[in-house]
Design an enzyme around this catalytic site. Structure first.
Site, PDB file in Angstrom:
ATOM      1  N   LYS A 228     -15.706 -14.979 -10.107  1.00  0.00           N
ATOM      2  CA  LYS A 228     -15.310 -13.562 -10.135  1.00  0.00           C
ATOM      3  C   LYS A 228     -16.543 -12.671 -10.224  1.00  0.00           C
ATOM      4  O   LYS A 228     -16.639 -11.656  -9.541  1.00  0.00           O
ATOM      5  CB  LYS A 228     -14.398 -13.308 -11.342  1.00  0.00           C
ATOM      6  CG  LYS A 228     -13.813 -11.897 -11.386  1.00  0.00           C
ATOM      7  CD  LYS A 228     -13.078 -11.612 -12.674  1.00  0.00           C
ATOM      8  CE  LYS A 228     -11.758 -12.309 -12.786  1.00  0.00           C
ATOM      9  NZ  LYS A 228     -10.663 -11.672 -12.041  1.00  0.00           N
TER      10      LYS A 228
ATOM     11  N   GLY B   4       0.785  -1.228   0.000  1.00  0.00           N
ATOM     12  CA  GLY B   4       0.000   0.000   0.000  1.00  0.00           C
ATOM     13  C   GLY B   4       0.817   1.278   0.000  1.00  0.00           C
ATOM     14  O   GLY B   4       0.342   2.325   0.452  1.00  0.00           O
ATOM     15  N   SER B   5       2.031   1.236  -0.550  1.00  0.00           N
ATOM     16  CA  SER B   5       2.813   2.484  -0.572  1.00  0.00           C
ATOM     17  C   SER B   5       2.182   3.509  -1.515  1.00  0.00           C
ATOM     18  O   SER B   5       2.270   4.712  -1.271  1.00  0.00           O
ATOM     19  CB  SER B   5       4.283   2.218  -0.939  1.00  0.00           C
ATOM     20  OG  SER B   5       4.406   1.811  -2.274  1.00  0.00           O
TER      21      SER B   5
ATOM     22  N   HIS C  42       1.248   0.983 -13.241  1.00  0.00           N
ATOM     23  CA  HIS C  42       2.026  -0.209 -13.580  1.00  0.00           C
ATOM     24  C   HIS C  42       3.509   0.165 -13.682  1.00  0.00           C
ATOM     25  O   HIS C  42       3.853   1.170 -14.313  1.00  0.00           O
ATOM     26  CB  HIS C  42       1.522  -0.779 -14.918  1.00  0.00           C
ATOM     27  CG  HIS C  42       2.220  -2.041 -15.292  1.00  0.00           C
ATOM     28  ND1 HIS C  42       1.877  -3.267 -14.758  1.00  0.00           N
ATOM     29  CD2 HIS C  42       3.268  -2.273 -16.125  1.00  0.00           C
ATOM     30  CE1 HIS C  42       2.678  -4.190 -15.252  1.00  0.00           C
ATOM     31  NE2 HIS C  42       3.528  -3.622 -16.087  1.00  0.00           N
TER      32      HIS C  42
END
Ligand code: GRF
Length: 186
Positions: free
Chosen positions: A64, A14-15, A108
């Site tokens: 899902k 979670g940075s 990303h």
């Protein structure tokens, strides 16, 4: 004026979530943290920032689309209009995509379309490239294939290890993601 309400989706440290929360002039309110890994350290960060969490275990659902239906319900109840993926290690399916069309972005750690998928930093390192970078993009049904919003290159130094390269890439991520988010909220 009421701020746009957004959710961050994360599975790990979670940075990036922290970087978004620490941006002083963020133009939206992070009103929910969604996490698919009970026990992930991002949950402690959410508690520290007082952000409500929705934690789910995909194994408790048959498919899902079942867990995404639950997610969409929770997101709508919380009046969420944007989703920021930040290390969310699941492919987003049609149920969530349809409900939040053009309202889901991802960060990303490569210059897409190079090195999509898992371990992009390791892939770039192994390939011996002299530059890699960071991409923020919209999500579509592919893996890291949606329209690109912003990119920033990061040089690979001769004496880099995967770890030192990752540190520099993450510094760029933490600066770039909140800036791009603000641009989209205007
Ligand atoms: C980041 O490198 C992000 O680009 C990738 O996953 C990593 C998440 O790191 N999608 P963190 O959980 O935000 O520290």
């Amino acid at each position: 004026m009421k701020k746009i309400r957004a959710a961050v989706f994360a599975s790990g440290a979670g940075s990036n979530f922290q970087a978004i929360m620490e941006k002083n002039d963020l133009l939206c309110e992070v009103a929910l943290l969604v996490c698919d890994k009970p026990g992930a350290s991002v949950l402690e960060k959410a508690e520290k920032f007082g952000v409500p969490t929705f934690v789910f275990d995909s194994e408790e659902y048959a498919s899902k689309s079942d867990y995404e239906k639950d997610l969409v319900r929770k997101l709508q109840q919380s009046d969420i209009s944007w989703i920021f993926l930040a290390g969310y290690m699941r492919i987003v399916g049609p149920t969530l995509l349809r409900a939040y069309k053009n309202r889901i972005i991802n960060i990303h750690p490569s210059m897409l379309p190079e090195f999509p998928g898992k371990d992009a930093i390791g892939q770039a390192f192994k390939a011996g490239v002299s530059d890699t970078g960071v991409t923020v993009h919209f999500i579509d049904e592919g893996i890291d294939t949606g329209p690109i919003i912003a990119q920033e290159p990061v040089e690979v130094f001769k004496d880099d290890t995967v770890e030192t390269l990752k540190e520099r890439i993450q510094l760029v991520e933490h600066r770039l993601y909140p800036i791009v988010i603000n641009r989209l909220m205007k």
